[in-house]
Design an enzyme around this catalytic site. Sequence first.
Site, PDB file in Angstrom:
ATOM      1  N   ASP A  14       7.275 -11.143  14.403  1.00 25.89           N
ATOM      2  CA  ASP A  14       6.432 -10.325  14.583  1.00 25.89           C
ATOM      3  C   ASP A  14       5.748 -10.038  15.825  1.00 25.89           C
ATOM      4  O   ASP A  14       5.746 -10.824  16.585  1.00 25.89           O
ATOM      5  CB  ASP A  14       5.214 -10.590  13.487  1.00 25.89           C
ATOM      6  CG  ASP A  14       4.551 -11.867  13.775  1.00 25.89           C
ATOM      7  OD1 ASP A  14       5.349 -12.783  14.160  1.00 25.89           O
ATOM      8  OD2 ASP A  14       3.269 -12.006  13.904  1.00 25.89           O
ATOM      9  N   GLU A  35       3.110 -14.804  13.250  1.00 24.09           N
ATOM     10  CA  GLU A  35       2.346 -15.754  14.165  1.00 24.09           C
ATOM     11  C   GLU A  35       1.375 -14.870  14.823  1.00 24.09           C
ATOM     12  O   GLU A  35       0.315 -15.640  15.260  1.00 24.09           O
ATOM     13  CB  GLU A  35       3.478 -16.160  15.295  1.00 24.09           C
ATOM     14  CG  GLU A  35       3.132 -17.305  16.321  1.00 24.09           C
ATOM     15  CD  GLU A  35       2.598 -16.777  17.299  1.00 24.09           C
ATOM     16  OE1 GLU A  35       1.638 -17.458  18.057  1.00 24.09           O
ATOM     17  OE2 GLU A  35       2.194 -15.371  17.644  1.00 24.09           O
TER      18      GLU A  35
END
Length: 451
Positions: A93, A158
Amino acid sequence: MPVRDQLAAAIDRLMGSARNDLADLVAIPSVADPRQYPPEECRRAAEWVRDAFAELGFTGLRLAETSDGSLAVLGERPGPEGAPTVLLYSHYDVQPPLDEAAWTSPPFTLTERDGRWYGRGAADCKGNIVAHLTALRALRELGEEPRVGLKLVVEGSEEQGTGGLEDYVRSHPEELRADAVLVCDAGNAAAGVPTATVSLRGVVEVTVRVAALASEVHSGQFGGAAPDALVALIRILATLRDDKGATTVDGLVADGVWAGLAYPADRFRADARLLDGVEVLGEGEIADRVWARPALTVLGIDCPPVVGSAAAVQPRAAARLSLRIPPGTDASAAQDALVAHLERVAPWGVRLEIERGSVGAAFRAATDGPAYAALGAAMRDAFGQDLALQGLGGSIPLCSTLAELYPRAEIVLMGVEEPRCLIHAPDESVDPDELSRIALAEALFLLRYQG
């Protein structure tokens, strides 16, 4: 030819594939915030990662849904009988691109310019995924097998700090148990300087909302006596910094000293892109301020924009606050202190609504084990100089979770993210030479680590 040189030559041959892989990954806008981008984009990135590692002999590859709805890519690759296990970590991500107009080239198109590769996630953290792949492909090309068992985890949230993977690990502790963990979501102190990050600040978030009036009122008719919620918020926020700009939250110690690698002031000014004449905040060494002391940042404010604003006293205002805390500071206690401080300094009887956000503990690594010894030798051979140890002002809460669950594991933070990468900012980039050297160091480590 020594194995080191053979691996370096193999990685040189693989850099075209590495660039193609990174271009594919950067093209996927995997921002783990459904308010901004469709969740399907994160699934596409997870599936890409799963398929890429399947080609390298990983088995049991799966997309595990975590508590925040994100998908973590998990897999394993058994090693020789009795060999230690190394966990490879990264995340797919990315941060949102922010102001796309501020980018020199499109954020989700990998673009080569001045010897660097530009694009959102090119360094943080898709460049690190590609470094893992390149290291393993180089070993395969030479017919060399890692002398260790491998586990893989590539998470999908994250950047949001919503704790999905941390929750998953606590519920499935055996799945990620390892003797050494390569957390490839960090980088070198400067390009070409081999560095391991051994300290991370923790982070706590709070959103504070101020209410003073039932609705807007005319600033000429009522201004001067009617309490302005935006001014009240400004007064509250101003108490969180002293005259030199150092963070001042009641109850938090702010005099820590960093004992490792120095951070020269001129390099910090260049890395942080300070404008001419703007002062560096706080007192003491730069390393003390960014690695060993708390730092309060206002991430966002809800208030009327300049264009379209009216001549009115504001009834409501809000701010999202992020407080970074050094190792040795309890994250929950720090959040309590911040909340208490905000409540104490609120002026004029305005109403406060405080929403507690995520909490992540700080981390400090032990560096006296065999994994760090093997890494030091591998970095020396890959970069031509000794390994340096630095702190990092950012936070990776997973590291504290892994340290708690696996106290005997050695946790190494490394990667491609040197300061010129401008992670989280427009024009994020990666130096392909850094990517190749980190891949070489990882390949050498996997051959040499004995556990």
